[in-house]
Motif scaffolding. Structure first.
Motif, PDB file in Angstrom:
ATOM      1  N   LEU A  48      -8.001 -51.197 -27.919  1.00 42.15           N
ATOM      2  CA  LEU A  48      -8.575 -51.461 -26.596  1.00 42.15           C
ATOM      3  C   LEU A  48     -10.091 -51.626 -26.642  1.00 42.15           C
ATOM      4  N   SER A  49     -10.697 -51.279 -27.765  1.00 42.10           N
ATOM      5  CA  SER A  49     -12.131 -51.546 -27.900  1.00 42.10           C
ATOM      6  C   SER A  49     -12.343 -52.922 -28.514  1.00 42.10           C
ATOM      7  N   GLY A  50     -11.303 -53.430 -29.181  1.00 46.31           N
ATOM      8  CA  GLY A  50     -11.472 -54.674 -29.925  1.00 46.31           C
ATOM      9  C   GLY A  50     -12.427 -54.456 -31.100  1.00 46.31           C
ATOM     10  N   ALA A  51     -12.387 -53.246 -31.665  1.00 45.81           N
ATOM     11  CA  ALA A  51     -13.261 -52.960 -32.818  1.00 45.81           C
ATOM     12  C   ALA A  51     -12.834 -53.834 -33.992  1.00 45.81           C
ATOM     13  N   ARG A  52     -13.816 -54.307 -34.733  1.00 45.48           N
ATOM     14  CA  ARG A  52     -13.500 -55.192 -35.873  1.00 45.48           C
ATOM     15  C   ARG A  52     -12.917 -54.394 -37.031  1.00 45.48           C
ATOM     16  N   ILE A  53     -13.371 -53.162 -37.177  1.00 47.95           N
ATOM     17  CA  ILE A  53     -12.889 -52.298 -38.270  1.00 47.95           C
ATOM     18  C   ILE A  53     -12.757 -50.862 -37.733  1.00 47.95           C
ATOM     19  N   VAL A  54     -12.182 -49.996 -38.537  1.00 48.96           N
ATOM     20  CA  VAL A  54     -12.078 -48.581 -38.148  1.00 48.96           C
ATOM     21  C   VAL A  54     -13.119 -47.810 -38.973  1.00 48.96           C
ATOM     22  N   THR A  55     -14.120 -47.281 -38.281  1.00 48.46           N
ATOM     23  CA  THR A  55     -15.224 -46.624 -39.002  1.00 48.46           C
ATOM     24  C   THR A  55     -14.975 -45.119 -39.168  1.00 48.46           C
ATOM     25  N   ASP A  56     -15.762 -44.519 -40.048  1.00 46.05           N
ATOM     26  CA  ASP A  56     -15.701 -43.054 -40.198  1.00 46.05           C
ATOM     27  C   ASP A  56     -16.049 -42.365 -38.886  1.00 46.05           C
ATOM     28  N   GLY A  57     -16.992 -42.964 -38.156  1.00 45.15           N
ATOM     29  CA  GLY A  57     -17.403 -42.375 -36.876  1.00 45.15           C
ATOM     30  C   GLY A  57     -16.228 -42.309 -35.904  1.00 45.15           C
ATOM     31  N   MET A  58     -15.409 -43.357 -35.891  1.00 45.10           N
ATOM     32  CA  MET A  58     -14.241 -43.375 -34.992  1.00 45.10           C
ATOM     33  C   MET A  58     -13.240 -42.290 -35.406  1.00 45.10           C
ATOM     34  N   LEU A  59     -13.056 -42.127 -36.712  1.00 46.99           N
ATOM     35  CA  LEU A  59     -12.086 -41.139 -37.197  1.00 46.99           C
ATOM     36  C   LEU A  59     -12.563 -39.720 -36.930  1.00 46.99           C
ATOM     37  N   LEU A  60     -13.865 -39.518 -37.103  1.00 51.21           N
ATOM     38  CA  LEU A  60     -14.427 -38.198 -36.848  1.00 51.21           C
ATOM     39  C   LEU A  60     -14.320 -37.861 -35.361  1.00 51.21           C
ATOM     40  N   ALA A  61     -14.575 -38.862 -34.521  1.00 54.63           N
ATOM     41  CA  ALA A  61     -14.486 -38.636 -33.071  1.00 54.63           C
ATOM     42  C   ALA A  61     -13.062 -38.224 -32.697  1.00 54.63           C
ATOM     43  N   ALA A  62     -12.074 -38.851 -33.337  1.00 51.20           N
ATOM     44  CA  ALA A  62     -10.673 -38.515 -33.067  1.00 51.20           C
ATOM     45  C   ALA A  62     -10.411 -37.055 -33.432  1.00 51.20           C
ATOM     46  N   ALA A  63     -10.864 -36.650 -34.611  1.00 47.19           N
ATOM     47  CA  ALA A  63     -10.633 -35.269 -35.080  1.00 47.19           C
ATOM     48  C   ALA A  63     -11.337 -34.268 -34.166  1.00 47.19           C
ATOM     49  N   GLU A  64     -12.576 -34.579 -33.793  1.00 50.33           N
ATOM     50  CA  GLU A  64     -13.332 -33.644 -32.942  1.00 50.33           C
ATOM     51  C   GLU A  64     -12.684 -33.501 -31.577  1.00 50.33           C
ATOM     52  N   CYS A  65     -12.154 -34.617 -31.086  1.00 49.04           N
ATOM     53  CA  CYS A  65     -11.493 -34.587 -29.783  1.00 49.04           C
ATOM     54  C   CYS A  65     -10.276 -33.653 -29.841  1.00 49.04           C
ATOM     55  N   LEU A  66      -9.491 -33.799 -30.903  1.00 42.83           N
ATOM     56  CA  LEU A  66      -8.305 -32.933 -31.037  1.00 42.83           C
ATOM     57  C   LEU A  66      -8.725 -31.472 -31.222  1.00 42.83           C
ATOM     58  N   ALA A  67      -9.784 -31.272 -32.008  1.00 40.95           N
ATOM     59  CA  ALA A  67     -10.236 -29.897 -32.290  1.00 40.95           C
ATOM     60  C   ALA A  67     -10.680 -29.188 -31.017  1.00 40.95           C
ATOM     61  N   SER A  68     -11.224 -29.946 -30.067  1.00 46.87           N
ATOM     62  CA  SER A  68     -11.762 -29.268 -28.874  1.00 46.87           C
ATOM     63  C   SER A  68     -10.779 -29.300 -27.703  1.00 46.87           C
ATOM     64  N   TYR A  69      -9.587 -29.786 -27.951  1.00 44.60           N
ATOM     65  CA  TYR A  69      -8.619 -29.971 -26.855  1.00 44.60           C
ATOM     66  C   TYR A  69      -8.080 -28.648 -26.321  1.00 44.60           C
ATOM     67  N   MET A  70      -7.877 -27.683 -27.225  1.00 45.97           N
ATOM     68  CA  MET A  70      -7.236 -26.434 -26.799  1.00 45.97           C
ATOM     69  C   MET A  70      -8.280 -25.440 -26.269  1.00 45.97           C
ATOM     70  N   THR A  71      -7.857 -24.600 -25.340  1.00 49.23           N
ATOM     71  CA  THR A  71      -8.775 -23.593 -24.793  1.00 49.23           C
ATOM     72  C   THR A  71      -8.904 -22.426 -25.773  1.00 49.23           C
ATOM     73  N   ASP A  72      -9.956 -21.630 -25.592  1.00 50.75           N
ATOM     74  CA  ASP A  72     -10.140 -20.459 -26.463  1.00 50.75           C
ATOM     75  C   ASP A  72      -8.946 -19.524 -26.367  1.00 50.75           C
TER      76      ASP A  72
END
Ligand SMILES: NC(=O)C1=CN([C@@H]2O[C@H](COP(=O)(O)OP(=O)(O)OC[C@H]3O[C@@H](n4cnc5c(N)ncnc54)[C@H](O)[C@@H]3O)[C@@H](O)[C@H]2O)C=CC1
Ligand SMILES: CC(=O)C(=O)O
Ligand SMILES: [Mg+2]
Length: 608
Positions: A509-533
């Motif tokens: 949906l971004s029409g990104a030309r490639i998948v960067t490390d930044g995109m992958l890290l953002a995915a991991a960080e999003c999942l890591a912060s999803y759950m409450t303490d």
């Protein structure tokens, strides 16, 4: 549970129709009174258009269906209830039969629906994802792949073989859909922890793409499972007269790469905006193809990169579960068992995270990581050290070369023991008991190998032997464990399914030309912060699979925003790069959610 879903039906359907649902037919509409150009039995035999007994009378009239169906029109809700009732009846009738028999019977009934009526199939899958994911995905998909030649009834996806060299550019146009958004490709060389299954590995791209539809709302008319059949080294398959793939040893070296190159050129020539996910390639080709294509094509490797993100989120979760600040991650001692595509991907990503957090070099950040493969602990003393493991090789003065898992655990007293070895049961009672001496107040055990029998240990054994205070994750689902202290030992499904759908969707949906490390890290960080303490303190590191669409929308938005930051977006449909860059976080999540396909019956004829 099931009936609650049915009750909630019309509201959800109406909401979906208002947003996105009916667009699927209109996008391929031809002028004239009917939206579909097929007629009569051709419609009934097309699972995309078929509504079975659900065709209203006007459509029966105008599409030449009169007389081809029993007269009564059955509502979608009734069809749904009928399917669920057959499924429950199958469960009742197979009680007491061996697990494999029951699992395959369940897979068959779902697969038959998939072949017949995609709208109903995806609706039951989405609404009952917790019950059905273990059938269409791990663990049952592994069993299906193992038995594929016998189970095969009709093709799904495309097959490109070594014999098709030079023909792929024209073959790709044999695929009937004009548009393809997501491709999952395998060469069948490392299917879950089951090894080389040759052409039978096609079940994996099919299962992953089912998860794409269920979790990310990718339009099922625009997904394409691909099997690249370059032969197999599995002697049993080569000798099986029913085997459906090429009966030759696997291509190697340049010959192999030429086949993959040709496919990639063909696929991106026809669908330049597609995203390609590499899945279950043996380690050497997983790394080589990732390196070869990641700057040239919009692709990623799920086993290397998706798994790394899910594991990193889990590792950060274990720090929170100990009641420690995230910055304490740099002090965690982590033993990774398995140095293949997944284990190395996880270790590298986790070391990078430590290096970033502590502001130290990658080499310094490897200090607390211990990598074990089939020959034991990897040290610099090892002869013929694989270049990919060199950065993680320990000094043998610390622990001896080739030390066993139990030796390493006893010596290191790690905070985390993480398995990606594909070897069932190698976290033995002795190993698990050794984890009781961990330096952590809440030791973490991740038995991430799939399918279930290949898990390094079961959930019950982990809680029994390593202690009731542990945090536990597994690649395939296990039931939560009732602990002797009266509480519940929570089982996390540490599986890349929590990330790959969002990575694919955000990229698309971004029409990104490639998948960067930044995109992958953002995915991991999003999942890591999803759950409450509060959840994390209870040992719950990942969301329930019932929330997979929600987490996928969040991950997709994070990936999209990272792509904007990396300045590589080209937009999607009417939404250009400038629109994307002006979206707030909430607007991005909303944009992602609105673009998720939802299964409802749409009209096949225009109202007069
Ligand atoms: N939970 C998840 O999301 C994921 C799970 N996996 C699972 O991870 C497993 C491994 O996948 P890959 O890394 O791609 O496989 P791979 O074949 O590339 O690597 C396996 C590694 O395990 C090591 N190993 C084998 N026997 C061992 C033993 N007895 N003791 C210690 N190490 C041993 C091998 O030396 C090799 O380094 C599979 O079962 C796969 O299903 C893979 C990707 C994602
Ligand atoms: C989950 C997955 O991708 C695997 O086991 O290979
Ligand atoms: Mg995989």
């Amino acid at each position: 549970m099931m009936w609650r879903n049915i009750a909630g039906f019309s509201k959800a359907a109406a909401a979906a129709a208002r947003t996105h649902g009916s667009r699927r037919y209109l996008s391929s509409a031809i002028p004239g009174p009917c939206i579909v150009h097929k007629r009569g039995a051709d419609i009934l035999h097309d699972p995309w258009f078929n509504k079975d007994t659900g065709f209203p009378l006007t459509e029966r009239d105008r599409l030449g269906l009169r007389g081809l169906l029993p007269p009564r029109v059955i509502s979608f809700e009734q069809q749904y209830a009928r399917f669920i009732e057959s499924f429950r009846s199958l469960e009742r009738n197979t009680q007491g039969q061996p697990d494999n028999v029951v699992s395959l019977a369940k897979w068959r009934i779902l697969n038959r629906l998939h072949d017949r009526n995609e709208t109903l199939y995806y609706r039951v899958l989405i609404d009952n994802i917790k019950d059905f994911a273990p059938i269409i995905y791990t663990p049952t998909v592994g069993l299906v792949c193992q038995n594929y030649s016998g189970l095969y009834r009709r093709p799904r996806g495309m097959y490109f073989s070594a014999k098709d060299k030079g023909e792929m550019m024209s073959m790709i146009y044999n695929w009937p859909a004009h548009q393809v958004d997501m491709i999952v490709i395998t060469d069948g060389s490392r299917i879950l922890g089951l090894g080389d299954l040759g052409v039978q590995g096609i079940g994996i791209p099919i299962g992953k793409l089912d998860m794409y539809v269920a979790a990310a709302g990718i339009n099922p008319q625009r997904v394409l499972p691909i099997m690249l059949d370059v032969g197999t080294n599995n002697q049993k398959l080569l000798q099986n007269p029913l085997y459906l793939g090429l009966r030759q040893p696997r291509l190697e070296g340049e010959e192999y790469l030429e086949i993959v190159d040709e496919f990639m050129e063909a696929a991106f020539t026809r669908w330049p905006k597609a995203v390609v996910q590499f899945e279950d390639f043996q380690a050497k080709w997983a790394f080589e193809t990732l390196d070869r294509y990641r700057k040239k094509f919009c692709m990623f490797n799920d086993d290397v990169q998706g798994t790394a993100g899910v594991a990193l989120a889990g590792l950060l979760g274990t720090v929170r579960a100990q009641g420690r600040p995230l910055s304490d991650f740099v002090n965690q001692k982590i033993v990774v068992v398995g140095a293949g595509s997944a284990g190395l991907g996880v270790t590298k990503t986790a070391v990078q995270a430590v290096a970033r957090m502590a502001g130290i070099s990658f080499a310094e950040a490897t200090k607390n990581f211990y990598l074990i493969d089939k020959d034991g602990l990897v040290t610099t003393e090892r002869s013929k050290l694989d270049p990919a493991v060199v950065p993680f090789a320990k000094n043998p003065a610390e622990i001896r070369e080739g030390a066993s898992i139990v030796e390493v655990v006893k010596t290191v007293r790690p905070h985390v023991l993480l398995g990606l070895s594909g070897v069932g049961g190698i976290f033995t009672e002795e190993v698990l008991k050794a984890m009781r001496e961990s330096d952590s107040c809440k030791p973490a055990i991740f038995a991430m190998s799939n399918p279930t029998l290949n898990a390094e240990c079961t959930a019950a054994d982990a809680f029994k032997h390593a202690g009731e205070n542990i945090v536990f994750g597994s690649g395939s689902p296990f039931e939560n464990v009732q602990l002797e202290n009266g509480s519940v030992g929570h089982v996390n499904q540490a599986n890349n399914m929590y990330l790959f759908p969002g990575i694919g969707l955000g990229t698309l949906l971004s029409g990104a030309r490639i998948v960067t490390d930044g995109m992958l890290l953002a995915a991991a960080e999003c999942l890591a912060s999803y759950m409450t303490d509060e959840e994390v303190q209870k040992g719950i590191l990942y969301p329930s699979i019932n929330n997979i669409r929600h987490i996928t929308a969040e991950v997709g938005a994070a990936v999209l925003r990272a792509a904007v930051t990396d300045d590589i977006v080209e937009g999607h449909g009417d939404v250009g790069p400038r629109d994307l860059s002006h979206m707030s976080k909430e607007e991005t999540v909303d944009y992602i959610t609105r673009n998720m396909w939802f299964p409802i019956y749409s009209p096949l004829v225009h109202e007069k």
